[in-house]
Scaffold this motif. Structure first.
Motif, short mmCIF file in Angstrom:
data_model
loop_
_atom_site.label_atom_id
_atom_site.label_comp_id
_atom_site.label_asym_id
_atom_site.label_seq_id
_atom_site.Cartn_x
_atom_site.Cartn_y
_atom_site.Cartn_z
N ALA A 1 -11.55 -0.09 4.74
CA ALA A 1 -11.60 -0.43 6.16
C ALA A 1 -12.71 0.35 6.86
N VAL A 2 -12.79 1.67 6.60
CA VAL A 2 -13.83 2.49 7.23
C VAL A 2 -15.21 2.04 6.76
N ASP A 3 -15.35 1.75 5.47
CA ASP A 3 -16.63 1.26 4.95
C ASP A 3 -17.05 -0.02 5.65
N ARG B 1 -5.70 12.67 8.03
CA ARG B 1 -4.45 13.37 7.74
C ARG B 1 -3.37 12.36 7.38
N GLY B 2 -2.72 12.59 6.22
CA GLY B 2 -1.68 11.68 5.77
C GLY B 2 -2.20 10.51 4.97
N ILE B 3 -3.53 10.42 4.84
CA ILE B 3 -4.13 9.31 4.09
C ILE B 3 -4.52 9.74 2.68
N PHE B 4 -5.28 10.81 2.59
CA PHE B 4 -5.76 11.28 1.30
C PHE B 4 -4.73 12.21 0.66
N SER B 5 -4.58 12.10 -0.63
CA SER B 5 -3.70 12.99 -1.35
C SER B 5 -4.37 14.34 -1.54
N ALA B 6 -3.58 15.35 -1.94
CA ALA B 6 -4.10 16.71 -2.07
C ALA B 6 -5.21 16.81 -3.11
N ASN B 7 -5.18 15.92 -4.10
CA ASN B 7 -6.17 16.00 -5.18
C ASN B 7 -7.33 15.01 -5.00
N SER B 8 -7.42 14.43 -3.82
CA SER B 8 -8.45 13.42 -3.58
C SER B 8 -9.84 14.05 -3.51
N CYS C 1 -5.00 5.46 11.72
CA CYS C 1 -4.37 5.86 10.46
C CYS C 1 -2.99 5.25 10.29
N ARG C 2 -2.29 5.04 11.40
CA ARG C 2 -0.92 4.50 11.32
C ARG C 2 -0.89 3.13 10.67
N ASN C 3 -1.98 2.39 10.78
CA ASN C 3 -2.02 1.07 10.17
C ASN C 3 -2.00 1.12 8.64
N PHE C 4 -2.24 2.32 8.08
CA PHE C 4 -2.34 2.44 6.62
C PHE C 4 -1.20 3.25 6.03
N GLU C 5 -0.16 3.50 6.83
CA GLU C 5 1.00 4.21 6.32
C GLU C 5 1.69 3.37 5.24
N GLY C 6 1.94 3.99 4.11
CA GLY C 6 2.59 3.28 3.01
C GLY C 6 1.65 2.42 2.19
N LYS C 7 0.36 2.41 2.53
CA LYS C 7 -0.60 1.61 1.78
C LYS C 7 -1.43 2.51 0.87
N PHE D 1 -7.13 3.39 -1.08
CA PHE D 1 -8.27 2.48 -1.18
C PHE D 1 -8.40 1.60 0.06
N ASN D 2 -7.27 1.15 0.61
CA ASN D 2 -7.31 0.28 1.78
C ASN D 2 -7.96 0.96 2.98
N PHE D 3 -7.66 2.24 3.15
CA PHE D 3 -8.26 3.00 4.25
C PHE D 3 -9.77 3.14 4.04
#
Length: 426
Positions: free
Chosen positions: A79-81, A99-106, A65-71, A74-76
């Motif tokens: 990558a998983v896909d 955790r820390g990737i998806f927003s609360a409304n995702s 997940c740290r690789n996607f901080e500030g991104k 969609f990028n995350f």
């Protein structure tokens, strides 16, 4: 190199040693490195081209997940896909942290799709950590997965089995943290005939839970609600290790925790290790109908004790007396008092612990606060433990020489007993 500068081939060096390792060892090496580095091994050689693609353990944890901080989110997802699309064969272990990737409304529909994919590919070990800001309702694919042996759910998952739910037939370990139980009918019934370990940490809706697992051996509950119900474990006769912690002290006179905990202890004849915090120590009476019960298999007792409360000290001594094969006792001082005259008088009475503790060999007292009640408790134990080998007393404050000398002068029933009095550093 030879003396003339030409290269010579040494037998056994024509191929790298790592490639010759057994596949299970290579898989373990790949599991210990970040997933993106493991994926890069596919370009090393023809032998390594498909090792990553058939790697059975996909660990997309906090390091991933740290690789996607500030991104972008969609990028995350992309990558998983991509990782799942490239994979071939069974996925034995799948760890997913969002955790820390998806927003609360995702929308968590994408997670449902990933879970569906791995459950269709033979997943046995599944760990899922979602956001703390929003709830995630577990998809039916988890409940319908017959290959699961280890399930770990962290942070705000809603556990609502479909109706009907046949249970987890092969599950051995279930770790639930922050999970909310929502029954499909009147109760949330979990049938897991092979379940050996169950952890319930800060879960909600446990009053609706019903566990059907006759082979359960390890039970750890850390609760934060005053309505924790233990009745659903009464039929688990094979519990070996029981650990109960209450996250906050709430005294509710309408709560039947006292009798429920009594019944659970009495109905656990195989119990070997018992860990109770001070909240449960106060409710750990095992004297049904005036006759003390016996915990014959208990050999390790770990208790948090408030030495300012008579009920807790009385229950501690009753638990000790009811454990004839106790070998290790660990006491953590939760609170204490120098002015509890009734407690001092009680501890100074030989009848409070009349019989010797013939099997007890090791005693540990943590967070010792040097009160009179604690000193009398130590004195009592030293005088009733003929098999004692070591007593360790740790305190946070600086060593008090006078207290240390007083401890050393206490008479000991065991000539081999050693006393260690030290300061612990937090």
């Amino acid at each position: 190199m030879t003396q003339d500068g030409t290269r010579c081939v040494i037998e056994g060096d024509s191929e790298d040693r790592i490639s010759g390792l057994p596949r299970n060892v290579i898989d373990r090496i790949l599991e210990l490195i970040p997933v993106e580095d493991a994926a890069r091994t596919s370009i090393l050689s023809r032998n390594w081209r498909y090792i990553w693609a058939t790697f059975p353990n996909l660990v997309l944890d906090y390091r991933f997940c740290r690789n996607f901080e500030g991104k972008l989110e969609f990028n995350f997802k992309e990558a998983v896909d991509c990782i799942l699309l490239m994979h071939m064969g069974d996925i034995v272990k799948f760890v997913l942290h969002t955790r820390g990737i998806f927003s609360a409304n995702s929308s968590y529909a994408i997670i449902d799709r990933w879970i569906l994919y791995v459950t269709r590919n033979g997943v046995k070990i599944l760990t899922l950590r979602t956001s703390n800001d929003d709830t995630y309702t577990l998809p039916s694919s988890i409940f319908n997965c017959s290959t699961l042996t280890y399930l770990e759910l962290l942070s705000n998952c809603v556990f609502k089995p479909p109706n009907p739910f046949l249970g987890f037939q092969n599950l051995i370990t279930l770790h639930l943290e922050g999970t909310t139980f929502v029954p499909a009918t009147s109760f949330c019934v979990i049938k897991a005939p092979l379940l050996a370990r169950l952890d319930l940490i800060l879960c909600r809706g446990t009053q609706y839970l019903n566990i059907v697992s006759p082979g359960l051996k390890f039970l750890y509950i850390r609760d934060s609600h005053s309505y924790l119900v233990l009745d659903c474990f009464m039929n688990c006769k094979n519990i070996r290790l029981l650990k109960l912690e209450f996250n906050r002290v709430v005294d509710d006179p309408t709560n039947d925790k006292i009798s429920t905990l009594e019944k659970l202890l009495i109905s656990s004849p195989s119990l070997e290790v018992l860990r109770l915090d001070s909240f449960f120590v106060e409710r750990a009476r095992i004297v049904p109908n005036g006759q003390p019960s016996t915990l014959n298999c208990l050999w390790h007792l770990y208790l948090d004790v408030d030495f300012s409360k008579m009920g807790q000290i009385s229950n501690v001594l009753q638990l000790i007396k009811s454990s004839p094969n106790l070998r290790k006792l660990r006491i953590s001082v939760h609170a204490t008092s120098d002015n509890a005259e009734a407690i001092l008088k009680y501890l100074d009475t030989p009848s409070c612990l009349e019989q010797p503790l013939d099997k007890l060999e090791h005693i540990f007292i943590n967070f010792f606060r040097r009160s009179k009640t604690e000193l009398l408790f130590v004195k009592l134990l030293l005088s009733r433990t003929p098999s004692l080998l070591k007593m360790c007393i740790d305190q946070v404050a600086d060593i008090d020489v006078d207290i240390a000398l007083e401890l050393m002068r206490f008479p000991r029933a065991s000539p081999r007993a050693e006393l260690f009095y030290s300061r612990i550093t937090l």
